[in-house]
Scaffold this active site. Structure first.
Site, PDB file in Angstrom:
ATOM      1  CB  SER A 171      -3.690   2.373   0.529  1.00  0.00           C
ATOM      2  OG  SER A 171      -3.628   2.815  -0.838  1.00  0.00           O
ATOM      3  CG  LEU A 191      -1.389  -0.989   1.639  1.00  0.00           C
ATOM      4  CD1 LEU A 191      -3.020  -0.763   2.197  1.00  0.00           C
ATOM      5  CD2 LEU A 191      -2.537  -1.215   0.259  1.00  0.00           C
ATOM      6  CD  GLU A 192       4.234   1.962  -3.218  1.00  0.00           C
ATOM      7  OE1 GLU A 192       4.143   3.869  -3.777  1.00  0.00           O
ATOM      8  OE2 GLU A 192       4.814   1.390  -3.426  1.00  0.00           O
ATOM      9  CD  GLN A 193       0.071   8.047  -4.810  1.00  0.00           C
ATOM     10  OE1 GLN A 193      -0.281   8.999  -5.098  1.00  0.00           O
ATOM     11  NE2 GLN A 193      -0.392   7.199  -6.079  1.00  0.00           N
TER      12      GLN A 193
END
Length: 583
Positions: A379, A375-377
Site C-alpha cells: 500500500s 495499511l499492509e503489503q
C-alpha cells in the site's frame, strides 16, 4: 668420565637466552608501589606489592612478568606477604562546574573498605567523618576522601572541587502540573528569578533565545508537551523545564482497544460473527475492520465498506443502532482502513481526494468516531534508497497517502481519532533498515515513519502490532522476539524515545508522547501466528513503561471476536480491570 661435545649452535642459543633474560626479565628498577592485581607483561620493581588470588605478594627483584610467572610459581621473584593498598575512592558525578545543586556519591572498589571524607581541605584520617550516603552540594565545595580497611594500606587520597554556579536563572515551573485532563487547560509558566524572560516551545524542540517569549497563560487544547527556559542578562540560562499535558476530550486516559470483524460464521470467516451489541463492556474503543479498496491493489482511491456477517436477525440498521448505543455508553467506534487483503495505493493527488471523500462518506453515514490506519503489503513504499528524509518524503505512495489522511482529519473536530497499527516491519525496523535511505533493504522497511511524523499533530495514538513479527533490534542493540514483557518494553521505548532511521545520525525520528502509545498484542492463541503473551506479562510490561511514562495510553488487541470465541472474553476482562485500576 665421558664428556660430550656441545654444538656451537646450542652455545649461541644459551647466550641469546641469557641476554634476553638480562634485558627483558630483569629491567632497571622503578619506584616501589602497590601495583594492584598481578598481570603478565607488567614491569615490577623490588618491594612492589601485587595481589594474586586474593593474597598480597612482595616483589624480590625488578623484572617484567610473563605468562606463567605468577607469584605462586616463581619464589625467586616473589614472597608471600606485604600490605596492599585499598583502592582510591571515586566521585560520581565527577568534580566540575554545575548550574544546580548536585548529589555526589563516593565509592571504593575494595569490598568492605570504609570511606572517610573532609570538606575543610584537611587530609582525611581514620577518625574523619565516615561516608554513609550521597552528599548534597549546594555551594562550591572541595571534597577529599580516603578509604581504609584492616590489614591493607590506606588508599590514596581522592580530591575534587564542585563549583556550583549561583549566578544561574531559576528553572521555570508550570501550573497546573502536566498530566491527563479531560478538557482544555490554561497553563501558566513562572520563574522565581526576578526580571527573567521565559521562552517556550510546544513542538517538542528545545527552547532557545529565538523561541517565542511567554507573555501569558497558554491554552492547551490538544495533547501537548511544553518546554521552557528562563534567561536574564549577565546570568546563565536556566535548566530546561518540561511538562506533558494529555487532553482527552471525550476519550478517557486509559483505553482498551479491540478490532471487531465485520465477517465470520462461515468456513472462510474463522471465528464466529459477534453482534456489535454483544462485545464485552470492558472494550473502550472498537476498531471496525475493515474499509477496503473496491479492487484490491488498485490505485484509484475508490473504497468500499460492508458488514458481511449480517443476517435477517441482525441488519445494517441494527449495526448502525449498536454504534449509537455504544457511543451513548462512552465507547468509541472507529473505522479501520486496509488490512492484509485490503491493500491499495494512492499514486496521484486525485486518487488521494477520491480516497478521502469515500472514507468521509462512511464516517458520516455510520457516525464513526475516527479512523485507524492498518495499511499492509505494498500500500505504501519508498522509492528505494532515494527518499532518505522522513520529514520531507518524495515517494508518491507516501506523499498522497499523507494527503488523503489529512484531508479526512481536517474535516472533523479535535476529538476525531486517528490511530495507526503498523507491523514492526513498517515502524521499528526503520531503526536498523530504512527503505528510503538504505537501498539494499525492502522498500517498505520503516515506511510508516514519514506518515506518522507528517500527521503527528493529528495522531491520537499508535499501537504497533507486536505480533507476526521478525526479530527486531531495540535501542540497546539487542534483537527481540515478540511475546514477552522485555520485547514489549523495548519496542514501545523505541516509539517513546525516538531513533535514527537506518542508522544514520542525520535522520532522527523524534519520540511520541506517552499518551500517543498503546501496546498491541494478540488476544488468543489462534488470533495471530506469533507474539502471544500472557495477561500477567502484558500487565508487567505496561507497569514497567507506566512507571517512566505515566500517561501511557492503553492496550490494543486483535481481536474482540477471537477473545470472545477462544477466551470467553478473558483478555478484555483481565486487562480492562487492570487499566481501570490505573485511572
Amino acid at each position: 668420565m665421558c664428556i660430550k661435545r656441545v654444538s656451537s649452535k646450542f652455545i649461541t642459543l644459551l647466550v641469546v637466552l641469557a641476554m634476553l633474560i638480562s634485558t627483558f626479565c630483569f629491567t632497571f628498577p622503578v619506584s616501589a608501589a602497590d601495583r594492584g592485581e598481578w598481570a603478565p607483561y607488567t614491569t615490577y620493581a623490588a618491594d612492589d606489592i601485587a595481589t594474586y588470588n586474593g593474597n598480597a605478594y612482595t616483589c624480590l627483584q625488578s623484572h617484567t612478568s610473563l605468562p606463567g610467572w605468577e607469584p605462586t610459581n616463581v619464589p625467586a621473584l616473589w614472597k608471600a606477604g606485604g600490605t596492599a593498598a585499598v583502592a582510591t575512592p571515586a566521585f560520581n558525578p565527577a568534580p566540575g562546574t554545575y548550574n544546580s545543586t548536585q548529589t555526589v556519591a563516593i565509592s571504593c572498589a575494595t569490598t568492605g573498605a570504609t570511606i572517610r571524607y573532609t570538606t575543610d581541605s584537611s587530609e582525611p584520617t581514620a577518625s574523619s567523618t565516615a561516608y554513609a550516603s550521597p552528599l548534597t552540594i549546594s555551594a562550591t565545595t572541595s571534597i577529599k576522601a580516603k578509604a581504609f580497611k584492616s590489614g591493607m594500606a590506606d588508599s590514596a587520597t581522592a580530591s575534587g572541587t564542585y563549583t556550583i554556579n549561583t549566578n544561574v536563572v531559576a528553572t521555570p515551573t508550570f501550573s497546573p502540573a502536566g498530566g491527563y485532563y479531560a478538557n482544555t487547560q490554561s497553563v501558566t509558566i513562572s520563574c522565581s528569578t526576578s526580571g527573567a524572560t521565559i521562552r517556550y516551545t510546544t513542538d517538542n524542540s528545545t527552547p532557545t533565545s529565538a523561541s517565542p517569549v511567554y507573555s501569558g497563560a497558554i491554552s492547551v487544547t490538544k495533547s501537548t508537551t511544553i518546554k521552557a527556559i528562563a534567561q536574564k542578562a549577565g546570568m546563565t540560562d536556566s535548566n530546561v523545564a518540561n511538562e506533558s499535558y494529555t487532553i482527552g476530550g471525550s476519550l478517557q486516559k486509559r483505553v482498551l482497544i479491540g478490532y471487531w470483524h465485520t465477517w465470520g460464521g462461515d468456513a472462510s470467516g474463522g471465528v464466529p460473527f459477534v453482534k456489535l451489541r454483544d462485545v464485552d463492556p470492558n472494550w473502550d474503543v472498537i476498531n471496525i475492520a475493515f474499509a477496503e479498496p473496491v479492487t484490491p491493489g488498485s490505485t484509484t482511491g475508490q473504497m468500499k465498506f460492508a458488514v458481511t456477517g449480517l443476517t435477517s436477525s441482525y441488519t445494517i440498521n441494527d449495526f448502525k443502532a449498536d454504534i449509537k448505543t455504544l457511543q451513548s455508553k462512552g465507547k468509541k467506534v472507529v473505522l479501520s482502513i486496509g488490512g492484509y487483503a485490503g491493500y491499495f495505493s494512492l499514486t496521484t493527488a486525485s486518487a488521494a481526494t477520491t480516497f478521502a471523500n469515500d472514507i468521509k462518506g462512511f464516517i458520516n453515514e455510520y457516525g464513526f468516531d475516527g479512523i485507524d490506519i492498518d495499511l499492509e503489503q505494498t500500500s505504501v513504499e519508498f522509492i528505494n534508497g532515494s527518499d532518505p528524509d522522513f520529514k520531507n518524503p518524495v515517494s508518491p505512495k507516501i506523499v498522497n497517502m499523507i494527503s488523503g489522511i489529512r484531508q479526512i482529519c481536517d474535516s472533523y473536530g479535535s476529538n476525531f481519532i486517528l490511530s495507526w497499527a503498523p507491523e514492526t516491519f513498517y515502524l521499528q525496523l526503520g531503526y536498523q533498515y530504512y527503505g528510503g535511505l538504505n537501498s539494499g533493504c525492502d522498500r517498505r522497511a520503516g515506511v510508516y515513519i514519514p506518515m506518522i511524523y507528517a500527521l503527528r499533530d493529528k495522531t491520537t495514538y499508535v499501537h504497533a502490532q507486536l505480533y507476526n513479527s521478525i526479530q527486531v533490534m531495540g535501542l540497546d542493540g539487542k534483537y527481540y522476539s515478540m511475546g514477552n514483557s522485555e520485547a514489549v518494553v523495548a519496542m514501545c521505548e523505541m516509539m517513546l524515545k525516538g531513533f535514527h532511521c537506518g542508522g544514520n545520525s542525520n535522520y532522527f525520528f523524534p519520540g511520541l508522547r506517552a499518551d500517543q502509545i498503546a501496546i498491541g498484542v494478540p488476544s488468543s492463541q489462534g488470533s495471530a501466528g506469533s507474539g502471544q503473551i500472557s495477561n500477567a506479562q502484558l500487565q508487567q510490561a505496561f507497569s514497567t513503561l507506566n512507571a517512566a511514562y505515566p500517561t501511557l495510553r492503553g492496550i490494543m488487541t486483535w481481536s474482540i471476536n477471537w477473545d470472545a470465541f477462544q477466551n470467553s472474553n478473558s483478555f478484555a476482562k483481565s486487562n480492562g480491570a487492570y487499566l481501570d485500576s490505573l485511572q
